[in-house]
Scaffold this motif. Structure first.
Motif, PDB file in Angstrom:
ATOM      1  N   VAL A 189      40.767  34.361  43.517  1.00 47.96           N
ATOM      2  CA  VAL A 189      41.828  35.584  43.097  1.00 47.96           C
ATOM      3  C   VAL A 189      41.431  36.115  41.677  1.00 47.96           C
ATOM      4  CG1 VAL A 189      44.299  35.866  42.321  1.00 47.96           C
ATOM      5  CG2 VAL A 189      43.888  34.808  44.653  1.00 47.96           C
ATOM      6  N   ILE A 190      41.203  35.011  40.623  1.00 45.23           N
ATOM      7  CA  ILE A 190      40.805  35.468  39.463  1.00 45.23           C
ATOM      8  C   ILE A 190      39.533  36.184  39.469  1.00 45.23           C
ATOM      9  CG2 ILE A 190      40.487  34.670  37.020  1.00 45.23           C
ATOM     10  CD1 ILE A 190      42.189  32.638  37.684  1.00 45.23           C
ATOM     11  N   TRP A 191      38.615  35.770  40.086  1.00 40.27           N
ATOM     12  CA  TRP A 191      37.188  36.558  40.372  1.00 40.27           C
ATOM     13  C   TRP A 191      37.554  38.087  40.831  1.00 40.27           C
ATOM     14  CZ3 TRP A 191      34.369  38.595  44.386  1.00 40.27           C
ATOM     15  CH2 TRP A 191      33.314  38.785  44.151  1.00 40.27           C
ATOM     16  N   ALA A 192      38.507  37.977  41.828  1.00 42.98           N
ATOM     17  CA  ALA A 192      38.601  39.370  42.596  1.00 42.98           C
ATOM     18  C   ALA A 192      39.178  40.629  41.619  1.00 42.98           C
ATOM     19  CB  ALA A 192      39.594  39.031  43.675  1.00 42.98           C
ATOM     20  N   ARG A 193      40.300  40.070  40.900  1.00 46.64           N
ATOM     21  CA  ARG A 193      40.912  41.056  40.187  1.00 46.64           C
ATOM     22  C   ARG A 193      39.906  41.916  39.231  1.00 46.64           C
ATOM     23  NH1 ARG A 193      42.772  44.851  38.481  1.00 46.64           N
ATOM     24  NH2 ARG A 193      44.442  45.356  37.503  1.00 46.64           N
ATOM     25  N   PRO A 194      38.984  41.462  38.479  1.00 40.32           N
ATOM     26  CA  PRO A 194      38.045  42.411  37.728  1.00 40.32           C
ATOM     27  C   PRO A 194      36.807  42.966  38.682  1.00 40.32           C
ATOM     28  CG  PRO A 194      37.496  40.112  37.131  1.00 40.32           C
ATOM     29  CD  PRO A 194      38.653  40.121  38.062  1.00 40.32           C
ATOM     30  N   ILE A 195      36.653  42.297  39.583  1.00 34.85           N
ATOM     31  CA  ILE A 195      35.465  42.953  40.477  1.00 34.85           C
ATOM     32  C   ILE A 195      35.752  43.913  41.523  1.00 34.85           C
ATOM     33  CG2 ILE A 195      33.545  41.978  42.191  1.00 34.85           C
ATOM     34  CD1 ILE A 195      33.166  41.174  39.362  1.00 34.85           C
ATOM     35  N   GLY A 247      39.037  44.934  41.722  1.00 37.98           N
ATOM     36  CA  GLY A 247      40.132  45.657  41.075  1.00 37.98           C
ATOM     37  C   GLY A 247      41.747  45.402  41.751  1.00 37.98           C
ATOM     38  N   VAL A 248      41.639  44.136  42.634  1.00 34.62           N
ATOM     39  CA  VAL A 248      43.022  43.807  43.204  1.00 34.62           C
ATOM     40  C   VAL A 248      43.020  42.214  43.149  1.00 34.62           C
ATOM     41  CG1 VAL A 248      43.450  45.703  44.667  1.00 34.62           C
ATOM     42  CG2 VAL A 248      42.029  43.876  45.392  1.00 34.62           C
ATOM     43  N   TRP A 249      44.047  41.877  42.989  1.00 35.30           N
ATOM     44  CA  TRP A 249      44.217  40.141  43.063  1.00 35.30           C
ATOM     45  C   TRP A 249      43.989  39.720  44.490  1.00 35.30           C
ATOM     46  CZ3 TRP A 249      44.309  37.775  38.485  1.00 35.30           C
ATOM     47  CH2 TRP A 249      44.965  38.501  37.360  1.00 35.30           C
ATOM     48  N   TRP A 250      44.728  40.300  45.363  1.00 34.27           N
ATOM     49  CA  TRP A 250      44.456  39.769  46.738  1.00 34.27           C
ATOM     50  C   TRP A 250      44.201  41.015  47.600  1.00 34.27           C
ATOM     51  CZ3 TRP A 250      44.221  34.900  48.799  1.00 34.27           C
ATOM     52  CH2 TRP A 250      44.290  34.835  50.219  1.00 34.27           C
ATOM     53  N   THR A 251      43.402  40.781  48.750  1.00 30.66           N
ATOM     54  CA  THR A 251      43.140  41.757  49.964  1.00 30.66           C
ATOM     55  C   THR A 251      43.258  40.889  51.030  1.00 30.66           C
ATOM     56  OG1 THR A 251      42.062  43.495  50.805  1.00 30.66           O
ATOM     57  CG2 THR A 251      40.650  41.817  49.331  1.00 30.66           C
ATOM     58  N   TRP A 252      43.899  41.598  52.069  1.00 28.63           N
ATOM     59  CA  TRP A 252      43.791  40.855  53.658  1.00 28.63           C
ATOM     60  C   TRP A 252      42.343  40.948  54.291  1.00 28.63           C
ATOM     61  CZ3 TRP A 252      47.120  37.095  54.057  1.00 28.63           C
ATOM     62  CH2 TRP A 252      48.498  37.265  53.295  1.00 28.63           C
ATOM     63  N   GLU A 253      41.334  40.530  53.445  1.00 26.38           N
ATOM     64  CA  GLU A 253      39.809  40.623  54.085  1.00 26.38           C
ATOM     65  C   GLU A 253      39.867  39.236  54.748  1.00 26.38           C
ATOM     66  OE1 GLU A 253      36.404  39.602  52.956  1.00 26.38           O
ATOM     67  OE2 GLU A 253      37.740  37.762  52.353  1.00 26.38           O
ATOM     68  N   PRO A 254      38.717  39.213  55.794  1.00 25.80           N
ATOM     69  CA  PRO A 254      38.646  37.860  56.627  1.00 25.80           C
ATOM     70  C   PRO A 254      38.297  36.457  55.863  1.00 25.80           C
ATOM     71  CG  PRO A 254      37.302  39.635  57.645  1.00 25.80           C
ATOM     72  CD  PRO A 254      37.638  40.196  56.092  1.00 25.80           C
ATOM     73  N   VAL A 297      41.057  23.364  47.842  1.00 24.79           N
ATOM     74  CA  VAL A 297      41.339  24.684  48.762  1.00 24.79           C
ATOM     75  C   VAL A 297      42.348  25.510  47.772  1.00 24.79           C
ATOM     76  CG1 VAL A 297      43.118  24.249  50.384  1.00 24.79           C
ATOM     77  CG2 VAL A 297      41.046  25.745  50.851  1.00 24.79           C
ATOM     78  N   THR A 298      43.264  25.092  47.176  1.00 27.42           N
ATOM     79  CA  THR A 298      44.169  25.802  46.443  1.00 27.42           C
ATOM     80  C   THR A 298      43.413  26.343  45.039  1.00 27.42           C
ATOM     81  OG1 THR A 298      46.008  24.349  46.698  1.00 27.42           O
ATOM     82  CG2 THR A 298      46.433  25.699  45.000  1.00 27.42           C
ATOM     83  N   LEU A 299      42.715  25.509  44.532  1.00 28.62           N
ATOM     84  CA  LEU A 299      41.834  25.866  43.414  1.00 28.62           C
ATOM     85  C   LEU A 299      40.743  26.912  43.830  1.00 28.62           C
ATOM     86  CD1 LEU A 299      41.078  22.698  41.304  1.00 28.62           C
ATOM     87  CD2 LEU A 299      42.241  24.843  40.652  1.00 28.62           C
ATOM     88  N   HIS A 342      33.805  27.804  41.719  1.00 27.23           N
ATOM     89  CA  HIS A 342      34.265  28.288  42.968  1.00 27.23           C
ATOM     90  C   HIS A 342      33.684  28.029  44.149  1.00 27.23           C
ATOM     91  CE1 HIS A 342      36.524  31.224  45.572  1.00 27.23           C
ATOM     92  NE2 HIS A 342      35.276  31.592  46.111  1.00 27.23           N
ATOM     93  N   VAL A 343      32.290  28.071  44.252  1.00 27.11           N
ATOM     94  CA  VAL A 343      31.690  27.565  45.390  1.00 27.11           C
ATOM     95  C   VAL A 343      31.701  26.124  45.541  1.00 27.11           C
ATOM     96  CG1 VAL A 343      29.376  27.707  46.609  1.00 27.11           C
ATOM     97  CG2 VAL A 343      30.235  29.791  45.413  1.00 27.11           C
TER      98      VAL A 343
END
Lengths: 258, 80
Positions: A121-127, A129-136, A113-115, A69-70
């Protein structure tokens, strides 16, 4: 008559000029060498990620996404920086070589950037608890994606190639403003995204030694992949230009005959 | 009955009652499917992009060769 035809074709075909990444773009062998090297390094990188890098004590195995990711996110920043520089040089010199570089880098940047968004998003789901959040960080990265998709659309829908190159160069320059905003978003606004581990905002010893070494190897691997993809895309654009040149030469000939 | 007012819930019983989703998040190795998905998607996207670019390149090179061959034939495009 045959000689005239040959001269026209040669003229349509001779659009060579000095370009960045020129040797890589021109030499198919060099591109093959790059892709083989990149493939071998990618396999080594995967083995380092899964067998050498230690498991994160808090996040567990999902933290290993970080090694893809990074570097992918940083390569997208690099790609848009190349677009920024190449667009400025194109507007000053009007050399098609720089336009080719800008277009190739923008397209590859959009892939990266798509990847970055998908792996995030895949990392966010288990960590989280949501696929997407409108954070900065996520929001500004999505805006970055939209800007460079718009760049490609401006180029695709322009009335003629020269106009498309000019307009997209302006989008490429202005759009780059979002890159530092994405990077600094985690400190400018309240963000739940992890802090940067590379660049000016990275803290000393932010990563354990082995983790840092594996991340560095991932960076080198993705850099090779990035150079290969841009060179490959530039070669395609050159072939497109050559084909366009030959077709217009044929059209001119047909018009002069009839 | 555990959980009734005035009676403390033993720690191991409380752990057993944790919702499955929370338990999954608490055990890192359960996230391997997400990890596999992230790597798989990355590889697929790169392969598809390289395939798309290489194929377009081949098609165009073939078209250029065909146009050259057609033009180099005697009498082609002379209009007579």
């Amino acid at each position: 008559m045959a000689e005239t035809r040959q001269t026209e074709l040669a003229h349509a075909d001779s659009r060579e000029s000095v370009t960045p990444l020129g040797p890589v773009r021109r030499s198919r062998d060099l591109r093959v060498y790059l892709v083989v090297l990149g493939g071998v390094m990618m396999l080594a990188d995967l083995s380092f990620i899964f067998w050498v890098a230690p498991t994160d004590s808090i996040l567990g195995d999902i933290q290993r996404v970080f090694y893809f990711h990074v570097p992918i996110a940083v390569m997208s920043f690099l790609a848009f920086f190349v677009v920024f520089v190449a667009s400025i040089v194109y507007l000053v010199t009007r050399s098609p070589a720089w336009d080719r570089l800008a277009q190739a880098s923008a397209e590859v940047g959009v892939v990266f950037v798509t990847l970055a968004l998908i792996t995030g998003v895949i990392w966010a789901r288990p960590i989280w608890g949501v696929w997407w959040t409108w954070e900065p960080r996520l929001t500004t990265t999505l805006i970055l994606w939209l800007i460079y998709v718009a760049y490609l659309m401006v180029r695709a829908y322009a009335a003629n190639p020269n106009q498309g190159a000019r307009y997209s160069a302006v989008v490429g320059i202005v759009g780059f403003v979002d890159v530092p905003i994405v990077y600094y978003s985690v400190i400018w606004w309240r963000s739940i995204h992890p802090s940067p581990v590379v660049g000016p905002l990275a803290q000393a010893n932010a990563l354990e030694g082995t983790m840092a070494a594996v991340l560095l190897f991932s960076f080198i691997t993705f850099l090779i992949l990035f150079v290969f993809l841009v060179a490959q895309r530039m070669a395609l654009r050159e072939t497109e230009d050559r084909l366009g040149g030959i077709k217009s030469a044929m059209r001119r000939r047909a018009e002069s005959v009839f | 009955m555990a959980g009734q007012p005035g009676r403390p819930v033993p720690a191991d019983e409380e752990y057993r009652r944790m919702p499955l989703v929370l338990l999954q998040n608490a055990v890192p190795s359960c996230n391997l499917s997400y990890l596999a998905a992230a790597f798989m998607v990355s590889w697929v996207v790169f392969f598809v992009y390289v395939f798309f670019v290489s194929r377009k390149q081949q098609d165009m090179s073939r078209e250029i060769t065909q146009l050259r061959d057609a033009l180099e034939q005697p009498g082609a495009g002379d209009g007579d």
